[in-house]
Design an enzyme around this catalytic site. Structure first.
Site, short mmCIF file in Angstrom:
data_model
loop_
_atom_site.label_atom_id
_atom_site.label_comp_id
_atom_site.label_asym_id
_atom_site.label_seq_id
_atom_site.Cartn_x
_atom_site.Cartn_y
_atom_site.Cartn_z
CD GLU A 284 -2.48 -1.55 2.55
OE1 GLU A 284 -2.11 -0.88 3.54
OE2 GLU A 284 -3.27 -2.50 2.64
N PRO A 285 1.68 1.46 -1.03
CG PRO A 285 2.73 1.48 -3.11
CD PRO A 285 1.88 0.63 -2.21
NE ARG B 38 4.83 15.46 4.83
CZ ARG B 38 6.14 15.53 4.90
NH1 ARG B 38 6.80 16.52 4.34
NH2 ARG B 38 6.82 14.61 5.54
CB CYS C 141 -2.75 35.17 12.58
SG CYS C 141 -2.47 36.18 14.04
CD GLU C 142 -2.02 29.41 14.70
OE1 GLU C 142 -1.15 29.20 15.57
OE2 GLU C 142 -3.24 29.21 14.85
#
Length: 422
Positions: A275-276, A314, A346-347
Site C-alpha cells: 500500500e504505497p 507538514r 496568524c500563527e
C-alpha cells in the site's frame, strides 16, 4: 526520481514551463507529474515481479481523482480508510474488487457500503471491529473478506506521529493475540478470514524494521495454517520513504524492498498486497508560491510567501523538510543567505523553514516546494479564510486544472445563517 527539472534556466514540469502554469492558474498551486506517478507505480510493479501481487495505492496520500484515475488505469488497486475515499476510488474507475479498506474506526455504515460494492478486503483492526463486521455482513446477507491487522511491536524508527507498529500505537491487534483473533473470526458468521495485514509506519528510510515485521508475519502465517486457517493473502502495508532532502538522503529503492519481500514471505505462496502512497505521489508533486515580502527582523530575515500552513501543513505538524527552489535557476556559484521561509497565517507555526540558505529572492519571485505531492493538498484547509489551493496535472506538454481554486463566494455559500438571527 521526478520530472521537475531546469531547462534553459527555468523549472519545468515534464515539458511544460512552470511559470506558464502559474500565469494561467495563479499561486499558490500544486502541480503533479503524470510521468513521475507512472514511473513510480511501474518501479514497484517490477520490484514484485514473479509474485502474485496487488499494488493498492494509499488514497490518503493524494486523493485527487485525476491522480487516482492515472494510477487505476495502470492497474493499481486502492487502499482507503473511509467511505469518502472508497467513493473517490469508484469515481476514478477503480472497482471495489481492487479496493482494500483499512482504518481503525470503520463504522457500520462504511462496512455495509464496502460490502455492497464488493470490496476486495476489509483490514480488521480489533476484536470489537471483527464482531461488528460479522453483524453487518449477516444483516446484509454477505460474507466479508477479511485480513486481520496485527501489531508486531516493531519500532519503525520514524517520526512518532506516523509510527503505527509499536505496542503503544492504536493500530492493529497485538500479534501475541493473533491466533485467538483468527479463532474468533472462524467462529463468526459472515466472516472469511483469508489474509494477514501489517503496517508499521510511514517514511521509513531503513529496511531493517520491515524485515523484522515481515518475518513475524511469515511465522504467524505458518502458525495460522497449522491451526487450519486458509491464509491466501499477506498485506504488508506501505511506508517506504522518499528523499525529501535531495542532496543527502537516499532511502532504500523499491527494488531492494521487493527483494526483501521475496526473501521474507515469498515462500508462503500468498498473494502479496502493498500500500504505497508517499513513494508514488510524494516526488510527483510540487507546491509553487510567490514571494510577497522580504522582511528584516531582529537578527534574522524572513521570506514571506503567499502559501501558508493551511496549504502545506507538514512542516508545522511534523517539522518536515521540503527542499525549496526558485523557478529561475540560480547562476553557478551564486551566494546564498539564510532566511526563515514563512507564510501569512496568524500563527508562529506557519513556518516552512528556518535559517534556510537560499539564493537572492524578493517580491514577485516564484519558488517551488519539492516532494509535495503526498500529504499536501489532501491535508489542506481554509484556515484564516484562505481558499483551497488549485491542483494541476501535467502530461508531457499538456496541463489541466484538476481541482479549481474556489471563489470566495463559493466558500461563503457553504455556510448557512439561521433564520432566528434575522
Amino acid at each position: 526520481m521526478d520530472h521537475f527539472l531546469y531547462r534553459n534556466g527555468e523549472l519545468h514540469a515534464e515539458e511544460v514551463r512552470v511559470a506558464d502554469i502559474v500565469a494561467a492558474v495563479g499561486t499558490p498551486l500544486y502541480i503533479y507529474s503524470t510521468a513521475t506517478l507512472t514511473r513510480h507505480y511501474r518501479v514497484f510493479d517490477e520490484a514484485l515481479s514473479g509474485m502474485p501481487h496487488l499494488i493498492a495505492y494509499a488514497v490518503k496520500a493524494n486523493g485527487n481523482l485525476a491522480v487516482l484515475k492515472t494510477l487505476g488505469d495502470l492497474g493499481a488497486g486502492m487502499d482507503v480508510v473511509s467511505e469518502g475515499e472508497f467513493r473517490r476510488a469508484l469515481a476514478a474507475g477503480v472497482p471495489g474488487g481492487r479496493v482494500v479498506f483499512s482504518g481503525v474506526g470503520k463504522t457500520a455504515d462504511e462496512i455495509a457500503f464496502a460490502l455492497a460494492h464488493n470490496v476486495r478486503q476489509l483490514n480488521v483492526e480489533s476484536f470489537e471491529e471483527l464482531e461488528l463486521v460479522s453483524r453487518v455482513a449477516v444483516a446484509n446477507n454477505a460474507v466479508a473478506p477479511v485480513a486481520l491487522r496485527v501489531n508486531p511491536d516493531v519500532d519503525a524508527k520514524t517520526h512518532a506521529k506516523i509510527a503505527t507498529g509499536k505496542s503503544e500505537n492504536k493500530f492493529g491487534i497485538p500479534i501475541s493475540r493473533a491466533r485467538e483473533a483468527y479463532a474468533r473470526a472462524k467462529s463468526l458468521p459472515g466472516i472469511e478470514a483469508m489474509g494477514v495485514d501489517v503496517h508499521i509506519g510511514s517514511q521509513l528510510t531503513d529496511l531493517a524494521p520491515f524485515e523484522s515485521a515481515f518475518r513475524k508475519v511469515a511465522e504467524l502465517t505458518r502458525l495460522l495454517r497449522e491451526d487450519g486457517h486458509d491464509i491466501r493473502r499477506i498485506d504488508l502495508g506501505g511506508g517506504l520513504g522518499i528523499p525529501y532532502r535531495q542532496a543527502n538522503e537516499a532511502p532504500p529503492l523499491p527494488f531492494d524492498y521487493g527483494a526483501l519481500v521475496k526473501r521474507t514471505v515469498g515462500d508462503l505462496g500468498c498473494e502479496i498486497e502493498i500500500e504505497p502512497g508517499r513513494l508514488i505521489a510524494g516526488n510527483a508533486g510540487i507546491l509553487v508560491s510567490e514571494v510577497i515580502y522580504r522582511k528584516q527582523g531582529e537578527g534574522r530575515e524572513f521570506l514571506v510567501l503567499d502559501a501558508a500552513m493551511n496549504d502545506l501543513i507538514r512542516p508545522a505538524m511534523y517539522d518536515a523538510w521540503h527542499d525549496i527552489v526558485p523557478l529561475k535557476e540560480p547562476a553557478p556559484g551564486v551566494e546564498k543567505a539564510e532566511v526563515d521561509v514563512v507564510g501569512p497565517i496568524c500563527e508562529t507555526g506557519d513556518t516552512f523553514a528556518r535559517a534556510r540558505p537560499l539564493p537572492p529572492l524578493g517580491p514577485g519571485d516564484l519558488v517551488a516546494f519539492r516532494s509535495a505531492g503526498a500529504y499536501g493538498a489532501v491535508m489542506s484547509s481554509e484556515y484564516n479564510g484562505r481558499r483551497l489551493v488549485p491542483e494541476v496535472l501535467v502530461n508531457g506538454d499538456q496541463f489541466a486544472v484538476v481541482r479549481a481554486r474556489p471563489s470566495f463566494e463559493e466558500m461563503l455559500a457553504r455556510d448557512t445563517i439561521p433564520a432566528w438571527t434575522a
